[in-house]
Design a protein around this motif. Structure first.
Motif, PDB file in Angstrom:
ATOM      1  N   UNK A  10     -32.432  61.148 -66.834  1.00 44.00           N
ATOM      2  CA  UNK A  10     -32.075  60.394 -65.626  1.00 44.00           C
ATOM      3  C   UNK A  10     -31.762  58.943 -65.980  1.00 44.00           C
ATOM      4  N   UNK A  11     -32.585  58.367 -66.833  1.00 45.09           N
ATOM      5  CA  UNK A  11     -32.360  56.985 -67.263  1.00 45.09           C
ATOM      6  C   UNK A  11     -31.001  56.828 -67.928  1.00 45.09           C
ATOM      7  N   UNK A  12     -30.662  57.776 -68.787  1.00 42.23           N
ATOM      8  CA  UNK A  12     -29.371  57.712 -69.486  1.00 42.23           C
ATOM      9  C   UNK A  12     -28.214  57.864 -68.502  1.00 42.23           C
ATOM     10  N   UNK A  13     -28.327  58.793 -67.561  1.00 41.69           N
ATOM     11  CA  UNK A  13     -27.283  58.963 -66.547  1.00 41.69           C
ATOM     12  C   UNK A  13     -27.061  57.670 -65.770  1.00 41.69           C
ATOM     13  N   UNK A  14     -28.153  57.010 -65.425  1.00 42.39           N
ATOM     14  CA  UNK A  14     -28.059  55.781 -64.641  1.00 42.39           C
ATOM     15  C   UNK A  14     -27.392  54.659 -65.430  1.00 42.39           C
ATOM     16  N   UNK A  15     -27.731  54.521 -66.693  1.00 41.83           N
ATOM     17  CA  UNK A  15     -27.149  53.444 -67.506  1.00 41.83           C
ATOM     18  C   UNK A  15     -25.661  53.679 -67.712  1.00 41.83           C
ATOM     19  N   UNK A  16     -25.285  54.924 -67.982  1.00 43.35           N
ATOM     20  CA  UNK A  16     -23.868  55.250 -68.168  1.00 43.35           C
ATOM     21  C   UNK A  16     -23.094  55.037 -66.872  1.00 43.35           C
ATOM     22  N   UNK A  17     -23.640  55.538 -65.765  1.00 46.50           N
ATOM     23  CA  UNK A  17     -22.968  55.378 -64.473  1.00 46.50           C
ATOM     24  C   UNK A  17     -22.861  53.906 -64.096  1.00 46.50           C
ATOM     25  N   UNK A  18     -23.892  53.129 -64.374  1.00 46.79           N
ATOM     26  CA  UNK A  18     -23.863  51.702 -64.060  1.00 46.79           C
ATOM     27  C   UNK A  18     -22.790  50.990 -64.876  1.00 46.79           C
ATOM     28  N   UNK A  20     -20.037  52.237 -65.989  1.00 47.85           N
ATOM     29  CA  UNK A  20     -18.736  52.610 -65.429  1.00 47.85           C
ATOM     30  C   UNK A  20     -18.473  51.888 -64.113  1.00 47.85           C
ATOM     31  N   UNK A  21     -19.500  51.755 -63.269  1.00 48.28           N
ATOM     32  CA  UNK A  21     -19.342  51.084 -61.981  1.00 48.28           C
ATOM     33  C   UNK A  21     -19.121  49.583 -62.157  1.00 48.28           C
ATOM     34  N   UNK A  22     -19.874  48.959 -63.049  1.00 52.91           N
ATOM     35  CA  UNK A  22     -19.693  47.528 -63.308  1.00 52.91           C
ATOM     36  C   UNK A  22     -18.325  47.264 -63.931  1.00 52.91           C
ATOM     37  N   UNK A  23     -17.902  48.138 -64.841  1.00 49.60           N
ATOM     38  CA  UNK A  23     -16.599  47.961 -65.487  1.00 49.60           C
ATOM     39  C   UNK A  23     -15.469  48.101 -64.479  1.00 49.60           C
ATOM     40  N   UNK A  24     -15.633  49.013 -63.518  1.00 51.88           N
ATOM     41  CA  UNK A  24     -14.583  49.284 -62.534  1.00 51.88           C
ATOM     42  C   UNK A  24     -14.575  48.272 -61.392  1.00 51.88           C
ATOM     43  N   UNK A  25     -15.755  47.971 -60.855  1.00 52.18           N
ATOM     44  CA  UNK A  25     -15.834  47.156 -59.643  1.00 52.18           C
ATOM     45  C   UNK A  25     -16.322  45.732 -59.891  1.00 52.18           C
ATOM     46  N   UNK A  26     -16.919  45.478 -61.059  1.00 52.30           N
ATOM     47  CA  UNK A  26     -17.506  44.176 -61.313  1.00 52.30           C
ATOM     48  C   UNK A  26     -18.955  44.126 -60.870  1.00 52.30           C
ATOM     49  N   UNK A  27     -19.673  43.088 -61.314  1.00 53.32           N
ATOM     50  CA  UNK A  27     -21.099  42.964 -60.994  1.00 53.32           C
ATOM     51  C   UNK A  27     -21.318  42.739 -59.506  1.00 53.32           C
ATOM     52  N   UNK A  28     -20.481  41.919 -58.884  1.00 48.32           N
ATOM     53  CA  UNK A  28     -20.686  41.548 -57.486  1.00 48.32           C
ATOM     54  C   UNK A  28     -20.447  42.734 -56.555  1.00 48.32           C
ATOM     55  N   UNK A  29     -19.358  43.466 -56.746  1.00 45.06           N
ATOM     56  CA  UNK A  29     -18.978  44.520 -55.814  1.00 45.06           C
ATOM     57  C   UNK A  29     -19.645  45.866 -56.097  1.00 45.06           C
ATOM     58  N   UNK A  30     -20.088  46.092 -57.309  1.00 48.27           N
ATOM     59  CA  UNK A  30     -20.786  47.351 -57.600  1.00 48.27           C
ATOM     60  C   UNK A  30     -22.103  47.382 -56.827  1.00 48.27           C
ATOM     61  N   UNK A  31     -22.471  48.560 -56.343  1.00 44.28           N
ATOM     62  CA  UNK A  31     -23.704  48.702 -55.559  1.00 44.28           C
ATOM     63  C   UNK A  31     -24.642  49.696 -56.225  1.00 44.28           C
ATOM     64  N   UNK A  32     -25.918  49.536 -55.943  1.00 43.47           N
ATOM     65  CA  UNK A  32     -26.894  50.481 -56.475  1.00 43.47           C
ATOM     66  C   UNK A  32     -26.667  51.873 -55.889  1.00 43.47           C
ATOM     67  N   UNK A  33     -26.231  51.936 -54.619  1.00 46.56           N
ATOM     68  CA  UNK A  33     -25.917  53.231 -54.030  1.00 46.56           C
ATOM     69  C   UNK A  33     -24.771  53.905 -54.750  1.00 46.56           C
ATOM     70  N   UNK A  34     -23.756  53.132 -55.112  1.00 55.98           N
ATOM     71  CA  UNK A  34     -22.627  53.691 -55.858  1.00 55.98           C
ATOM     72  C   UNK A  34     -23.043  54.187 -57.223  1.00 55.98           C
ATOM     73  N   UNK A  35     -23.960  53.466 -57.858  1.00 50.94           N
ATOM     74  CA  UNK A  35     -24.454  53.891 -59.178  1.00 50.94           C
ATOM     75  C   UNK A  35     -25.233  55.194 -59.054  1.00 50.94           C
ATOM     76  N   UNK A  36     -26.105  55.295 -58.045  1.00 50.19           N
ATOM     77  CA  UNK A  36     -26.907  56.517 -57.905  1.00 50.19           C
ATOM     78  C   UNK A  36     -26.025  57.717 -57.600  1.00 50.19           C
ATOM     79  N   UNK A  37     -24.985  57.512 -56.767  1.00 51.89           N
ATOM     80  CA  UNK A  37     -24.065  58.621 -56.474  1.00 51.89           C
ATOM     81  C   UNK A  37     -23.296  59.033 -57.718  1.00 51.89           C
TER      82      UNK A  37
END
Length: 219
Positions: A10-18, A20-37
């Motif tokens: 689970x930890x690895x999935x979260x780090x990888x997903x995060x 990808x989300x930060x790279x795509x949306x940036x730190x400001x616009x990325x959300x924790x909900x988007x990372x969990x999904x």
């Protein structure tokens, strides 16, 4: 043991997903909900491992640091001048800014975090610091021109890195960026390299076995 393994997955999935989300949306616009999904895990599982977005960003930047360190270690393992390692490292960084989500995310996090946010693994001081260490070793090995101050050499290398990053964010193709960087090294190296070291340094991107090793590091 099975519970621990699930937690690690689970930890690895979260780090990888995060990443990808930060790279795509940036730190400001990325959300924790988007990372969990994106990771396919519950918000509860996310908050168990990472209570805040800053905690998650730290983990992503730490992984990016590990990727860069592995790349530099790989490049330095071959017997070649320190200046060649530096040239190859910046070429490889140019490719990773397009292909590696941890590197792309690390840069966006470093750019977008507010001044007061904690940043124990900030991309810029870490990366430029490692290149600075290469320049220090190059000086000891007699690879830098005697009349070039250390600060001037670091300033030139910093400018080259900033140019490579700018081209990546502009969407310039990797091939065009690689050609641009090779031409820039042709201008910069005669200024900073000693007469003995200059003929031994290739300005173009590494090819063949070097590329294979670098891809292994990225993946």
């Amino acid at each position: 043991m099975a519970k621990q393994e699930r937690s690690e997955r689970t930890l690895e999935k979260l780090i990888v997903a995060a990443a990808e989300q930060f790279a795509l949306h940036g730190f400001v616009k990325a959300t924790l909900g988007g990372v969990s999904r994106a990771a396919g895990v519950t918000k509860g599982a996310l908050f168990f491992h990472f209570p805040t977005k800053d905690d998650l960003a730290d983990a992503v930047q730490k992984r990016g640091q590990d990727v860069l360190e592995a790349m530099l270690t790989d490049l330095a393992s071959a017997e070649k001048p320190c200046l060649q390692v530096l040239v190859d490292a910046v070429h490889t960084l140019g490719a990773m800014l397009r292909s590696d989500p941890f590197i792309k995310a690390g840069v966006r996090i470093a750019r977008e975090r507010t001044a007061g946010s904690p940043a124990p693994t900030d991309f810029y001081p870490l990366w430029l610091g490692r290149l600075g260490k290469l320049l220090e070793t190059a000086r000891k090995e007699g690879e830098l021109a005697a009349d070039v101050p250390d600060l001037s050499a670091r300033t030139l290398v910093t400018a080259v890195v900033c140019g490579v990053e700018t081209l990546a964010w502009m969407g310039v193709s990797e091939d065009e960026s690689r050609q641009w960087l090779g031409c820039l090294w042709e201008l910069v190296l005669p200024v900073v390299a000693s007469p003995d070291a200059l003929p031994r340094v290739r300005t173009t991107a590494p090819t063949g076995a070097s590329v294979a090793r670098e891809r292994a590091v990225r993946h």
